[in-house]
Design a protein around this motif. Structure first.
Motif, PDB file in Angstrom:
ATOM      1  N   PHE A 250      -1.897   0.774  -4.573  1.00 21.10           N
ATOM      2  CA  PHE A 250      -0.958  -0.315  -4.320  1.00 21.10           C
ATOM      3  C   PHE A 250       0.161  -0.244  -5.346  1.00 21.10           C
ATOM      4  O   PHE A 250      -0.087  -0.003  -6.524  1.00 21.10           O
TER       5      PHE A 250
ATOM      6  N   TYR B  85      -5.060  -8.306  -7.854  1.00 20.44           N
ATOM      7  CA  TYR B  85      -4.907  -7.849  -6.467  1.00 20.44           C
ATOM      8  C   TYR B  85      -6.003  -6.845  -6.118  1.00 20.44           C
ATOM      9  O   TYR B  85      -6.627  -6.936  -5.055  1.00 20.44           O
ATOM     10  N   LEU B  86      -6.248  -5.890  -7.022  1.00 23.42           N
ATOM     11  CA  LEU B  86      -7.267  -4.866  -6.775  1.00 23.42           C
ATOM     12  C   LEU B  86      -8.675  -5.463  -6.732  1.00 23.42           C
ATOM     13  O   LEU B  86      -9.486  -5.073  -5.894  1.00 23.42           O
TER      14      LEU B  86
ATOM     15  N   ASP C 251      -9.446  -8.541  -5.867  1.00 19.94           N
ATOM     16  CA  ASP C 251      -9.516  -9.293  -4.613  1.00 19.94           C
ATOM     17  C   ASP C 251      -9.716  -8.343  -3.425  1.00 19.94           C
ATOM     18  O   ASP C 251     -10.534  -8.590  -2.539  1.00 19.94           O
ATOM     19  N   TYR C 252      -8.989  -7.235  -3.432  1.00 19.59           N
ATOM     20  CA  TYR C 252      -9.090  -6.255  -2.349  1.00 19.59           C
ATOM     21  C   TYR C 252     -10.500  -5.662  -2.293  1.00 19.59           C
ATOM     22  O   TYR C 252     -11.093  -5.529  -1.219  1.00 19.59           O
TER      23      TYR C 252
ATOM     24  N   GLN D  61     -12.817  -8.132  -0.782  1.00 21.30           N
ATOM     25  CA  GLN D  61     -12.630  -8.202   0.670  1.00 21.30           C
ATOM     26  C   GLN D  61     -13.313  -7.035   1.375  1.00 21.30           C
ATOM     27  O   GLN D  61     -13.781  -7.181   2.508  1.00 21.30           O
ATOM     28  N   LEU D  62     -13.363  -5.881   0.718  1.00 21.53           N
ATOM     29  CA  LEU D  62     -14.031  -4.712   1.297  1.00 21.53           C
ATOM     30  C   LEU D  62     -15.558  -4.807   1.181  1.00 21.53           C
ATOM     31  O   LEU D  62     -16.264  -3.968   1.720  1.00 21.53           O
TER      32      LEU D  62
ATOM     33  N   LYS E 262       0.858  -1.179   0.000  1.00 16.61           N
ATOM     34  CA  LYS E 262       0.000   0.000   0.000  1.00 16.61           C
ATOM     35  C   LYS E 262       0.900   1.237   0.000  1.00 16.61           C
ATOM     36  O   LYS E 262       1.861   1.312   0.766  1.00 16.61           O
TER      37      LYS E 262
END
Length: 151
Positions: free
Chosen positions: A43, A96-97, A99-100, A103-104, A8
């Motif tokens: 990120f 990655y984004l 997945d993030y 998760q949010l 991050k």
């Protein structure tokens, strides 16, 4: 296999992004202010502590196609440094984004891409950004807004 990290970005490290893109552009201050306010989370893809790529999620945007509070998040400023492109790095950052964002708790993720940026468009399509929200032009040229549902 290249060893990489995804971290991050802290506001105090923002200027290191000049390794990836020209920070003289007028949007650099907007991106920085969003980062500081917490509206943007960026990120960085690093190899040996060198900034190679970046991607951001933006939570609130004036354009309702891009964000819907707590439902739709905007993937912004996905870029890989020249000389490192076409090696799968962009795909790693996008995954990655996505997945993030999941998760949010977001249900949808959007992005905008220039219609003539065929490499990026191919990547986004491969990653599931297949719903066209808008096709049009702005001062930078023709672009398309794409949406992916997060399940």
């Amino acid at each position: 296999m290249v060893s990489y990290q995804i971290k991050k970005l802290k506001p105090e490290d923002y200027n290191k992004c000049n390794n990836i893109w020209d920070m003289e552009k007028k949007m650099a201050k907007v991106f920085y202010d969003e980062l500081v306010s917490g509206n943007r989370i960026t990120f960085i893809y690093l190899v040996n502590d060198e900034f190679i790529g970046e991607g951001s999620l933006v939570f609130r945007n004036d354009d309702p196609d891009y964000t819907i509070l707590n439902k739709r998040v905007y993937l912004s400023r996905m870029i890989v440094k020249e000389g490192y492109r076409n090696r799968g790095i962009g795909g790693i950052i996008v995954d990655y984004l996505i997945d993030y964002a999941q998760q949010l708790g977001y249900e949808e993720i959007t992005l905008g891409v220039d219609t003539d940026n065929l490499n990026a468009r191919h990547l986004y399509e491969k990653k599931g950004f297949t719903t066209v929200l808008f096709l049009g032009e702005d001062e930078y040229g023709e672009y398309v807004k794409l949406l992916k549902e997060l399940k």
